[in-house]
Design a protein around this motif. Structure first.
Motif, short mmCIF file in Angstrom:
data_model
loop_
_atom_site.label_atom_id
_atom_site.label_comp_id
_atom_site.label_asym_id
_atom_site.label_seq_id
_atom_site.Cartn_x
_atom_site.Cartn_y
_atom_site.Cartn_z
N GLY B 17 0.78 -1.22 0.00
CA GLY B 17 0.00 0.00 0.00
C GLY B 17 0.81 1.28 0.00
N PHE B 18 2.11 1.17 0.21
CA PHE B 18 2.92 2.38 0.33
C PHE B 18 2.98 3.14 -0.98
N LEU B 19 3.22 2.39 -2.06
CA LEU B 19 3.34 3.05 -3.37
C LEU B 19 1.97 3.33 -3.95
N ASP B 20 1.82 4.47 -4.56
CA ASP B 20 0.60 4.77 -5.30
C ASP B 20 1.00 5.75 -6.41
N ALA B 21 0.04 6.27 -7.13
CA ALA B 21 0.36 7.16 -8.24
C ALA B 21 1.22 8.34 -7.76
N LEU B 147 4.81 -6.88 -6.04
CA LEU B 147 5.55 -6.69 -7.28
C LEU B 147 6.50 -5.50 -7.17
N THR B 148 6.22 -4.57 -6.25
CA THR B 148 7.09 -3.40 -6.14
C THR B 148 8.50 -3.80 -5.78
N LEU B 149 8.63 -5.00 -5.20
CA LEU B 149 9.99 -5.44 -4.87
C LEU B 149 10.80 -5.68 -6.15
N SER B 150 10.10 -5.74 -7.30
CA SER B 150 10.83 -5.87 -8.56
C SER B 150 11.71 -4.64 -8.78
N PHE B 151 11.29 -3.49 -8.21
CA PHE B 151 12.11 -2.28 -8.32
C PHE B 151 13.45 -2.49 -7.62
N VAL B 152 13.37 -3.12 -6.45
CA VAL B 152 14.59 -3.37 -5.69
C VAL B 152 15.50 -4.32 -6.46
N GLY B 230 7.62 -1.02 2.62
CA GLY B 230 6.96 -0.32 1.53
C GLY B 230 7.83 0.79 0.98
N SER B 231 8.50 1.49 1.87
CA SER B 231 9.32 2.61 1.42
C SER B 231 10.49 2.12 0.59
N LEU B 232 10.86 0.85 0.74
CA LEU B 232 11.95 0.30 -0.08
C LEU B 232 11.60 0.43 -1.56
N GLY B 233 10.35 0.16 -1.89
CA GLY B 233 9.91 0.28 -3.27
C GLY B 233 10.05 1.70 -3.77
N SER B 234 9.65 2.64 -2.91
CA SER B 234 9.75 4.06 -3.26
C SER B 234 11.21 4.47 -3.44
N LEU B 235 12.06 4.08 -2.50
CA LEU B 235 13.48 4.41 -2.59
C LEU B 235 14.10 3.79 -3.84
N ALA B 236 13.74 2.52 -4.08
CA ALA B 236 14.27 1.83 -5.26
C ALA B 236 13.91 2.59 -6.53
N LEU B 237 12.69 3.13 -6.57
CA LEU B 237 12.26 3.87 -7.75
C LEU B 237 13.07 5.15 -7.93
N VAL B 238 13.40 5.82 -6.83
CA VAL B 238 14.27 7.00 -6.92
C VAL B 238 15.62 6.59 -7.52
N PHE B 239 16.18 5.51 -6.99
CA PHE B 239 17.46 5.01 -7.49
C PHE B 239 17.36 4.67 -8.98
N THR B 281 -0.53 -1.24 -7.59
CA THR B 281 -0.40 -0.20 -6.58
C THR B 281 -1.50 0.85 -6.73
N CYS B 282 -1.79 1.26 -7.96
CA CYS B 282 -2.83 2.28 -8.14
C CYS B 282 -4.22 1.73 -7.83
N PHE B 283 -4.43 0.46 -8.12
CA PHE B 283 -5.72 -0.15 -7.81
C PHE B 283 -5.97 -0.16 -6.30
N GLY B 284 -4.96 -0.64 -5.58
CA GLY B 284 -5.07 -0.66 -4.13
C GLY B 284 -5.26 0.74 -3.58
N ALA B 285 -4.49 1.68 -4.12
CA ALA B 285 -4.59 3.05 -3.63
C ALA B 285 -5.95 3.67 -3.95
N ALA B 286 -6.46 3.40 -5.17
CA ALA B 286 -7.77 3.95 -5.55
C ALA B 286 -8.85 3.47 -4.57
N LEU B 287 -8.78 2.18 -4.23
CA LEU B 287 -9.73 1.64 -3.26
C LEU B 287 -9.60 2.36 -1.93
N GLU B 288 -8.36 2.54 -1.49
CA GLU B 288 -8.14 3.18 -0.20
C GLU B 288 -8.64 4.62 -0.22
#
Lengths: 122, 407
Positions: B17-21, B147-152, B230-239, B281-288
């Motif tokens: 749930g950490f990552l979203d649009a 799947l966001t772990l794919s970024f890592v 969750g933030s690992l995915g976000s950090l990985a995307l920055v990298f 990620t966007c689907f989960g976030a949209a629901l939230e």
């Protein structure tokens, strides 16, 4: 409600509190209260007021007239204080949801709007 | 055994749930424009979110009251209106952005224009919000979100950041004309990560799952481990943005362009994984988001609410879900690219952040709700620090958006 001595509450404890019926349904929140001067000089809480006009009167006085014009008292309800069995952030009511006029909007919306959407459970 | 299962599930949910649009947009752009120079913003906002999530989880578990309920009951209707209205405005834009993210993901997979996919995305979200029990809503997108772990993995596959890139961690490369841009992305990152909708949703979820005093451990683990992972995915995307996009001077102005970060290490499969991750990620976030607003309104007005009930059993709550989705679709039809919408939404959230968060200071110290588990001095200092950051971010967000031209 046991009454060896009168419980003292602040208005804050009652206004904005959630109303829950005896069958566990949430029907709304207290928008305002009605009080009465007794002969012995005490001010007594007689009923709870629920409804959008009461809410507007309390929070946005200037548009209270407009609210009355638009809503025509159709959504205002009162509940006698004797119906409350338990006080607190949630007020427990004596009777079941069907016995109260409050919360009928849910039924109306279910009946006239939601039922047309498949899967609504109507 | 069952306890460990629910703890694992909690971590998975928070990770997914950490990552979203919003966080994808800000993380991708941060990396593409400033290398690792905004990693600090991700770290600061992660710490803030961990603290806030733990607090509101603790609050709801002990008091059995959600955030919105407590705001109205404790601060009164008039003060409740401020967070409510700010939420409605900010989340309308955010929901449109999330739906846009789903639409772009679907268009990446099918090749059909995302404008056409947009209403389909809304319908998918609606079906889930309408009938799915809370368990599904919580877990299905979360599992996909792993799947966001794919970024890592991608960062590792690309050999990690170069020495030169690493130096931007503490010495960001910001040229004269880019200062506004840099600060704007910092503010947007904070807004995208510390999203109040997460707090309203988490709090309501705690009630849907009937958390009590026994759930405090689960709450802490979910908050720390879940948000942390969750933030690992976000950090990985920055990298990834820094490693893949920055050297190519690609500014990442659309969500589709960001797909390159996975296409580079993994080829066409990478692009597909990116699309699936974006979808999840966007689907989960949209629901939230749609549920957070509906929970907020229903709870604040005292209506019946809950995802485990049939729609007709909580009519007004479900009607709000329908209406809010329609509003988001209307915003989406204007045609602004979802990445730009996500940045705008994050900016608006940043603008209203102090309003949405200040009740924490009062509620977390109320022993009527929390008994002995009220905040200690450190926790209160943390809230004040977060509020100060939120306040600064709020003041600079709109001027910066104008100065930088919206990222």
């Amino acid at each position: 409600m046991p009454r060896e001595k009168d419980d003292i509450f602040s208005i804050r404890d009652i206004i904005d509190s959630q109303l829950v019926t005896s069958d566990g349904r949430r029907i709304g929140r207290v928008a305002d209260i009605e009080v009465e001067w007794r002969d012995d000089g005490s001010l007594v809480l007689t009923s709870l007021v629920i409804g959008p006009q009461a809410l507007v009167r309390r929070t946005a006085r200037p548009i209270a007239m407009i609210a009355r014009f638009l809503l025509r008292n159709r959504f205002e309800h009162t509940i006698p204080i004797s119906d409350v069995t338990q006080f607190g952030p949630t007020l427990q009511l004596r009777r079941a949801a069907a016995d109260y006029d409050v919360g009928q909007a849910d039924r109306w919306i279910a009946r006239y709007i939601l039922r047309w959407i498949p899967g609504s459970g109507y | 055994m069952k306890k460990w299962l629910s703890i694992t599930l909690g971590i998975v949910t928070a990770t997914g749930g950490f990552l979203d649009a919003g966080t994808i947009a800000t993380a991708g752009e941060s990396g593409a424009k400033f290398g690792l120079g905004l990693v600090w913003a991700v770290l600061v906002s992660t710490i803030a979110v961990v603290l806030l999530v733990e607090m509101i989880g603790r609050f709801t578990a002990l008091s059995k009251k959600t955030y919105a309920e407590a705001i109205r009951e404790n601060l009164g209707f008039r003060f409740y209106l401020f967070p409510l209205i700010s939420e409605i405005i900010a989340e309308s834009i955010m929901l449109a952005a999330e739906l846009g993210g789903i639409a772009i993901a679907l268009s990446l997979i099918t090749g059909i224009s995302w404008h056409i996919m947009f209403p389909i995305a809304a319908i998918l979200v609606f079906v889930m919000a309408w009938r799915a029990p809370f368990d599904w809503i919580e877990n299905a997108p979360a599992l996909l979100g792993l799947l966001t772990l794919s970024f890592v993995v991608a960062v590792v596959a690309l050999g990690g950041p170069s020495r030169q890139l690493l130096s931007t961690l503490w010495l960001p490369h910001v040229q004269q004309g880019d200062v506004a841009d840099y600060l704007y992305l910092a503010a947007a990152t904070l807004g995208a990560t510390i999203s109040p909708y997460l707090l309203y949703f988490y709090s309501s979820g705690a009630r849907e799952e009937n958390w009590s005093g026994k759930s405090l451990l689960l709450n802490i683990v979910t908050a720390v481990a879940g948000m942390g992972f969750g933030s690992l995915g976000s950090l990985a995307l920055v990298f990834l943005g820094a490693i893949v996009l920055l050297p190519l001077h690609i500014q990442a102005t659309t969500l589709g362009e960001l797909g390159l970060v996975l296409a580079k290490p993994f080829g066409p499969v990478g692009a597909l994984i990116f699309a699936l991750t974006l979808f999840a990620t966007c689907f989960g976030a949209a629901l939230e988001v749609v549920l957070a607003v509906s929970y907020n309104i229903a709870q604040g007005f005292g209506w019946e609410w809950g995802e485990n009930k049939k729609p007709v059993e909580a009519a007004r709550f479900n009607l709000v879900i329908v209406l809010f989705l329609l509003i988001a679709v209307a915003i989406g039809l204007i045609g602004i690219d979802p990445l730009q919408l996500a940045l705008l939404g994050s900016t608006v959230i940043a603008l209203f952040l102090p309003i949405s968060l200040w009740p924490f200071l009062i509620l977390m110290n109320d022993s009527q709700y929390l008994g002995e588990k009220t905040n200690g001095r450190l926790a209160n200092i943390a809230i004040i620090c977060i509020l100060v950051i939120a306040f600064v971010v709020a003041i600079v967000s709109i001027p910066l958006e104008i100065l930088s031209g919206g990222g």
